[in-house]
Motif scaffolding. Structure first.
Motif, PDB file in Angstrom:
ATOM      1  N   UNK A   1       0.831  -1.202   0.000  1.00  0.00           N
ATOM      2  CA  UNK A   1       0.000   0.000   0.000  1.00  0.00           C
ATOM      3  C   UNK A   1       0.866   1.253   0.000  1.00  0.00           C
ATOM      4  N   UNK A   2       1.897   1.255   0.830  1.00  0.00           N
ATOM      5  CA  UNK A   2       2.780   2.423   0.895  1.00  0.00           C
ATOM      6  C   UNK A   2       3.493   2.638  -0.436  1.00  0.00           C
ATOM      7  N   UNK A   3       3.913   1.558  -1.064  1.00  0.00           N
ATOM      8  CA  UNK A   3       4.611   1.667  -2.346  1.00  0.00           C
ATOM      9  C   UNK A   3       3.683   2.217  -3.418  1.00  0.00           C
ATOM     10  N   UNK A   4       2.444   1.745  -3.442  1.00  0.00           N
ATOM     11  CA  UNK A   4       1.523   2.205  -4.482  1.00  0.00           C
ATOM     12  C   UNK A   4       1.040   3.627  -4.226  1.00  0.00           C
ATOM     13  N   UNK A   5       1.100   4.086  -3.004  1.00  0.00           N
ATOM     14  CA  UNK A   5       0.670   5.451  -2.691  1.00  0.00           C
ATOM     15  C   UNK A   5       1.723   6.470  -3.112  1.00  0.00           C
ATOM     16  N   UNK A   6       3.009   6.079  -3.103  1.00  0.00           N
ATOM     17  CA  UNK A   6       4.078   6.997  -3.498  1.00  0.00           C
ATOM     18  C   UNK A   6       4.138   7.136  -5.007  1.00  0.00           C
ATOM     19  N   UNK A   7       3.915   6.086  -5.717  1.00  0.00           N
ATOM     20  CA  UNK A   7       4.123   6.045  -7.153  1.00  0.00           C
ATOM     21  C   UNK A   7       3.198   6.956  -7.950  1.00  0.00           C
ATOM     22  N   UNK A   8       1.915   7.079  -7.658  1.00  0.00           N
ATOM     23  CA  UNK A   8       1.032   7.843  -8.539  1.00  0.00           C
ATOM     24  C   UNK A   8       1.423   9.301  -8.728  1.00  0.00           C
ATOM     25  N   UNK A   9       1.982   9.947  -7.745  1.00  0.00           N
ATOM     26  CA  UNK A   9       2.344  11.357  -7.893  1.00  0.00           C
ATOM     27  C   UNK A   9       3.419  11.516  -8.964  1.00  0.00           C
ATOM     28  N   UNK A  10       4.388  10.653  -8.969  1.00  0.00           N
ATOM     29  CA  UNK A  10       5.453  10.713  -9.974  1.00  0.00           C
ATOM     30  C   UNK A  10       4.891  10.376 -11.346  1.00  0.00           C
ATOM     31  N   UNK A  11       4.046   9.338 -11.409  1.00  0.00           N
ATOM     32  CA  UNK A  11       3.455   8.948 -12.686  1.00  0.00           C
ATOM     33  C   UNK A  11       2.529  10.044 -13.217  1.00  0.00           C
ATOM     34  N   UNK A  12       1.829  10.723 -12.324  1.00  0.00           N
ATOM     35  CA  UNK A  12       0.936  11.795 -12.731  1.00  0.00           C
ATOM     36  C   UNK A  12       1.732  12.944 -13.355  1.00  0.00           C
ATOM     37  N   UNK A  13       2.826  13.314 -12.730  1.00  0.00           N
ATOM     38  CA  UNK A  13       3.663  14.380 -13.284  1.00  0.00           C
ATOM     39  C   UNK A  13       4.209  13.984 -14.647  1.00  0.00           C
ATOM     40  N   UNK A  14       4.635  12.758 -14.781  1.00  0.00           N
ATOM     41  CA  UNK A  14       5.173  12.298 -16.064  1.00  0.00           C
ATOM     42  C   UNK A  14       4.078  12.257 -17.122  1.00  0.00           C
ATOM     43  N   UNK A  15       2.876  11.809 -16.737  1.00  0.00           N
ATOM     44  CA  UNK A  15       1.773  11.721 -17.691  1.00  0.00           C
ATOM     45  C   UNK A  15       1.346  13.108 -18.174  1.00  0.00           C
ATOM     46  N   UNK A  16       1.425  14.089 -17.309  1.00  0.00           N
ATOM     47  CA  UNK A  16       1.035  15.442 -17.683  1.00  0.00           C
ATOM     48  C   UNK A  16       2.160  16.171 -18.403  1.00  0.00           C
ATOM     49  N   UNK A  17       3.319  15.562 -18.494  1.00  0.00           N
ATOM     50  CA  UNK A  17       4.440  16.175 -19.184  1.00  0.00           C
ATOM     51  C   UNK A  17       5.106  17.266 -18.373  1.00  0.00           C
ATOM     52  N   UNK A  18       4.815  17.333 -17.094  1.00  0.00           N
ATOM     53  CA  UNK A  18       5.406  18.396 -16.276  1.00  0.00           C
ATOM     54  C   UNK A  18       6.900  18.217 -16.116  1.00  0.00           C
ATOM     55  N   UNK A  19       7.347  16.976 -16.014  1.00  0.00           N
ATOM     56  CA  UNK A  19       8.781  16.745 -15.898  1.00  0.00           C
ATOM     57  C   UNK A  19       9.504  17.268 -17.126  1.00  0.00           C
ATOM     58  N   UNK A  20       8.983  16.995 -18.315  1.00  0.00           N
ATOM     59  CA  UNK A  20       9.585  17.462 -19.558  1.00  0.00           C
ATOM     60  C   UNK A  20       9.462  18.969 -19.679  1.00  0.00           C
TER      61      UNK A  20
END
Length: 103
Positions: A67-86
């Protein structure tokens, strides 16, 4: 909502705990069958209870870690999906590039 990876990991942890509990039960039955001493039979039952409790604690620890692992991951994936990192990298390159051009 649980992710597919979290569900799979939880199912694996639950299956492992079930196998450990079954193993503890079978070991207890074997120990009880091989002895006539009531004290040793009680000790075999106590060992089984400890093993079952340990298996349950390990399962709960694995589930909380999943649960802890899956709770951390979405924020990073969300930023990548929105192209904010790029976008942030591109913006910083433009700022650095414009500073170098001014000199």
């Amino acid at each position: 909502m649980q992710s597919a990876k979290e569900k799979a990991a939880n199912a694996a942890a639950s299956a492992k705990a079930g196998m450990d509990k079954s193993k503890a039960t079978m070991q207890e039955k074997g120990e009880r069958m091989t002895t006539r001493d009531p004290l040793q039979k009680d000790m075999a039952t106590e060992k089984k209870v400890e093993r079952v409790d340990d298996a349950e604690l390990q399962k709960q620890a694995a589930e909380s870690q999943n649960t802890a692992t899956s709770r951390r991951r979405p924020a990073v994936e969300l930023l990548a999906a929105q192209g904010l990192g790029t976008a942030l990298a591109t913006r910083s390159e433009r700022v650095v590039g414009s500073c170098n051009n001014e000199a």
